[in-house]
Structures are given as C-alpha cells and as structure tokens.
Design a protein around this motif. Sequence first.
Motif, PDB file in Angstrom:
ATOM      1  N   ARG A   1       0.815  -1.211   0.000  1.00  0.00           N
ATOM      2  CA  ARG A   1       0.000   0.000   0.000  1.00  0.00           C
ATOM      3  C   ARG A   1       0.853   1.267   0.000  1.00  0.00           C
ATOM      4  O   ARG A   1       0.523   2.227  -0.672  1.00  0.00           O
ATOM      5  N   ILE A   2       1.937   1.285   0.774  1.00  0.00           N
ATOM      6  CA  ILE A   2       2.606   2.581   0.934  1.00  0.00           C
ATOM      7  C   ILE A   2       3.950   2.708   0.236  1.00  0.00           C
ATOM      8  O   ILE A   2       4.470   3.812   0.120  1.00  0.00           O
ATOM      9  N   CYS A   3       4.529   1.593  -0.238  1.00  0.00           N
ATOM     10  CA  CYS A   3       5.886   1.694  -0.768  1.00  0.00           C
ATOM     11  C   CYS A   3       5.936   2.125  -2.216  1.00  0.00           C
ATOM     12  O   CYS A   3       5.083   1.751  -3.005  1.00  0.00           O
ATOM     13  N   ASP A   4       6.969   2.894  -2.534  1.00  0.00           N
ATOM     14  CA  ASP A   4       7.211   3.218  -3.936  1.00  0.00           C
ATOM     15  C   ASP A   4       8.050   2.128  -4.580  1.00  0.00           C
ATOM     16  O   ASP A   4       7.840   1.755  -5.714  1.00  0.00           O
ATOM     17  N   ARG A   5       9.013   1.638  -3.785  1.00  0.00           N
ATOM     18  CA  ARG A   5       9.892   0.596  -4.319  1.00  0.00           C
ATOM     19  C   ARG A   5      10.046  -0.505  -3.275  1.00  0.00           C
ATOM     20  O   ARG A   5       9.777  -0.303  -2.098  1.00  0.00           O
TER      21      ARG A   5
END
Lengths: 390, 294
Positions: B194-198
């Motif tokens: 849900r929150i990570c870009d990578r």
Amino acid sequence: MNPRPIPWLIVMRREVLAKVTDKSFLAGTLLTMLILTGIIGIQGYLGQRTKTYDVVATADAHPLAAQVATAAAKADDLVRVTVTGAADAAAARAAVDDGSADAWLHHEPSGWVLTGRTGVPAVLTSTAADVVRTSALTANATAVGATVAALEKGAALTTDQLVGDPERSNLNKGIGFGMAFLFYIAVLMFGITLANSVVEEKQSRIVEIIASAIPVRQLLIGKVLGNALIAFVQMAAYAAIALVGISFTPIGRLLPSVTGPVLWFVLFFAVGFLAIACLYAVAGALASRTEDVQSTSMPLTMLVLAVFFGSAFASGTLETIGSFIPPFSAVMMPIRMLDGGIPWWQPVVALAGLLGFAFATIVFGEKVYRRALLQTRGRLSVRQALAAAE
Amino acid sequence: MLQLHGVTRRFGDLSAVDDVSFEVTDGLLTGFVGGNGAGKTTTMRMTMGLLARDAGEIRWNGRPIEVSDQRRFGYMPEERGLYPKQRVIDQLVYLGELHGLTAAAARTSATGYLERLGLGDRAKERVEKLSLGNQQKVQIVAALLGEPVALILDEPFSGLDPDAVDAMTGLLREHASRGIPVLFSSHQLDLVERICDRLVIMARGRVVARGTVAELRSAGPTRYLLELAGDAGWVRDFHRGVHPVDVDGSRAVVQVEQPGSEQALLTEAVRRGPVHEFARVVPALSEIYREVTA
C-alpha cells in the motif's frame, strides 16, 4: 547553529543526572550518611559520658574503698566511684547479688578481694589493685624502715616510639584502613553499577541508536567519567563526615598532620578508580544480560578484593613493593605516606605508573567494548570479543 | 541516494548477507521485505556503520559513505529499547543532543512529533510507564529528530495500531517528500504494497527481487480469469499459447505463454457461448513474494 558540543560531555551529564534523580540511590546515600553520623555521634557520646560505679564495703574495709574512689577520680575524670557501707558481709554480698552495687571490697585471710556478681569492671579492678598494692607496700616499707619510693626505684618501665606518637599511629592505622575501605566500596559499588548500566544499554539495544550517533569511545568515556564523578562526590561526602567526626574527638588535633597524604589519596583514588571503572564497563559489554554481569566481572571483583586486603594488611617490603604496582598503588602509596618519611619522588612515580595503567585499561577497554557491544548472543570472553570483527 | 554494491557479511561459516546490491532512491519510500533471518537487519546495521562489511561498497550520493554521513541518518534498530527509568522528553532531548542538536531545538522537535503521534501529554512520563506500542512511537521520534538526511528503520510498523500506522505512514511520506531516501523493513506485505514506492525482497542473505510494485508484478507471469455461463472444462484442452492453471466449474485461470494468445482463447469462448468475465489477474504482493523467495 552552535558549535557541536562534545559527545562524552552529553553522555556524562546524562549518567550523572540519571543517578542523582534516582530515588533509591539518593535514599541509600542519605541513609549511609545518617548511619555514619550516628556511629560517630554514639562514639563521641560514649567517650564523653561519666561512668559511675558503686562499691560496697563493711566498716573495716571502708577506708580502703574510699581511697579507691579518690584514686579512680584522679586517674580518669570520666569515672566516679561511690562507696556505700554495709552492716556485715552477708548484707554486702546481698547488695552485689541484687545489683545495687557493682563490687564488694573485703579482706580475707589471703588478702584483699574484690567480688562482683558476674565480673568486676576493669577500671575498678585496676584502680583497686593499685590502691591495695600501694597501701601494702607502704605498710611493708614502714615495717622494714624504708620508703615506697626507695623500694620502687628503678622498677618502672615506660614505652616510647621513634616515629610519631602513639595516638598518631593509631590515627594513621584508622585513616589507612578507611582509605582502603573507601576505595574498595567505591570501586565495587560503582563498578557493578557501571557494568549493569552498560549491559542495560546493550540489552535494550539503545546502544545501537547511540552508536549510530556518536563514536563508541565517546560513550565509554562519558559513562566512566560520569560514574567516577558521582563516586567521587559520594565518597568525599562520607570522608568529610568521618573527618569532621574525628575532629570532635581528642585525636582531632592530629588531623592537620594527615592532610597531605589524604590529598594525595584523593588523586590516587581518582586515577585508580578510572582505571578499574573502565574494566568494569568492559565486563558489562562482555555480558548480554544483567545476569551475566556477575560472572564477567568476577575477575575484577577478585582484583578489587586483593587491593583491599593487600592495602589493609600488607606491611614492610611487601607494602613498599605494592605501593608502586598499579592498581595496588592507588591505596598503598597514600597509606605509606601517612607514616611519613617517604621521598617526594616515590608518590610521583607511583602516580605515573597508575596513570599509565589507567591509560592502558582505557585503550584496551575501548577495543573490547566496541567489539562486544553489538554481540548479543550470550556471554563473551575477552578473547572472543577481540577476535570478533567490528 | 544510498547505493549498496555487493555488500557481504559472514558470521563464522554463515553468510548472513551475501553480495547484496540495491539502491534507496531520494524522495521515495523503499520497503525492505524478507523472512526472519533473511539478512535485513544485518544489511541495515552495515548501512549504519554499526557492523563492518566483509566485502562490497556502500555509496552515499555517488561517493563512498563516511561515518560523518551515517551520523546524520535517522536510525531505528530492530529490537526496541530506551532507558526505562528516564522521562520520554528527557530521553529524546538526550538523543537529539547526541545527534548534534541543541537541547532547545531537540525539545521543540521532539515535542512536535510526540504531539503528532498522540503522545503530547505523556512526554513527562517515564518510558517504562508507556505501552510497547507507545514506546515504539518514542523510538520513531528519536529517529526523526534533527532533519536526518536518510531514514533507516527496522520494522517501524510492527506493534502499531491502525491509527498509528496511518500517522507513521504520513510521517514517512513527509520525510520522503523532503527529498531524502527512506528504507524500512516490514513483515506486513499488504502494508508495504500500500505505501511503498519501491521494494527490495531478500531471502537467505540475497536480494531476490527489487523494483517498483508494478515492475515486480509485470515481471511475474501474466494470468487471465475467464468466467463463462457454461462449463469451462474445455479450457483444459485449449493448448494454443495458454496454460491452464486452475479450472473449476464455469471459472478458469490460465497463464499466457505467448503474448496475444489470450485473444484466441477469448474468441473460442465467445464462440462457445456467453462470457461473463474476462480479466487480467493482478497478483498480490504476497504471491510475488512467495514466488521469489521460494
């Protein structure tokens, strides 16, 4: 932005603040100070109190008993002897038995007898013995036409000592033992506290946060110095109470003469404490849990005990040698200095040796500390810690 | 930008971290995922300079990292610990000062963060009086003090309640949007997704996958779901470029082996009768994770 403050100063400040705001530490210190004051106060009170003894005698023994009372008062102005008369031997015996008299002075065919219930107070015995002896001597001398002085000529023995005076020697022994004990208590108490606080940081892993912010060396220096400072202040307070107490006693007039050695002791104490405290920090770092500290610090506890017993009981050549060997020198040199007659270079050499030892323990301690701090799997030996990569 | 190249660490015979390379990009949240013992904590400790590396290189903004760089990172270690007897605010001021802040600046910063995490009124309590979740928030604040130039957080979300997770996510995003790299490890795959870009996924000391969530997904097999009015049993025998993964009643999931061959399947399905649904199956992160760490 302000210039960056020195990290070890920040660590040291926290160590000190954490300690002086710790209620159990404060209570312990206060209690010890109270007990010390109490002991000294009681000693002083007992020393100043007039002791009274009752001697019972029948009419025939009354004159001699009166002489005992006079002699006792003359010998020690804190002793009073009162003489009460008794109708006969049975009454006198009864008075001793029911405790209304401390002793019964009576004459028997074999000579004078002093009878107590379960014993006779020493001061009564010695005074009465003197009086009886003098009175008998006088009578015997008169019988042969001589004087007591003539009979006693050349029979007296007095003692003397080459160095200092007897009271001074006793004070030295007392202060010397006090120094040894103070060092022992301070090192042991604060050493274990320091080791525990190191393992607490290690166990809670806050050491990771700290080590990511400042060099581990700074943490070690700050912790050791912070605890040393507290130990120093606490021990100084205890010593001050003891010295003030002594100054109220008759030997207080001798205190100025021990000032020099005591000041030297302060210096030796500080350096010696730093050296051993550093090793205690290492003992803490080698443990992973508080329970391990006891075993990792065991060799140090032995060393501290050896310093205590060595400095309290060594004498002669052994004492001289010990006064140069760190960490024994921390206490043994100041003790030797109390007796005087030590060339100035000896404490300087001993202090230099102790400083060298302290420096070595800090360098060695930091090496082990840095490597052991992040090892959390059980107890480490020094060798394992040094072998571990950082 | 933080870059790891071939970073390796052995404990005795065990290669805890083996030839690990990845980068943590400025301004992005990078999730660090892997099972227990995968090597995440060891990697983070080496990044912080707490553990030495046996091999490899860590670069900060293109040059080899130095201790002075690491001192400006915000770090939250895996095992939670603070001084239990010390008051929350005193402790944070202390840690802030160790990071070079003045006491006043550390106090202001710490108070602000504590309020945002709902602990404003508990600043003067001893740490031991706080629940574990709240203690953890205090630790997070410790890591955020003094504008860190990078954040390395080991399991920052574990033990937080949903509100705290949201507050925490907001804080991390805020710091990332300052343009700093943020690396955090987690076991909670749904949260990471849900929150990570990578993402960087580790298993047994090695990096087994890395990239954006979309990249990881597209690297996985392409699958389609087919829902028919009638029985889907015939899909089992439809072998032209697709492979049946699961056929059950009127539903079938197939894996596309030759791109485009799903169209032939759809054509065949329409020829046979009504088609209720035909859709690309987006694999959940947990599926990708299971696949790459297997």
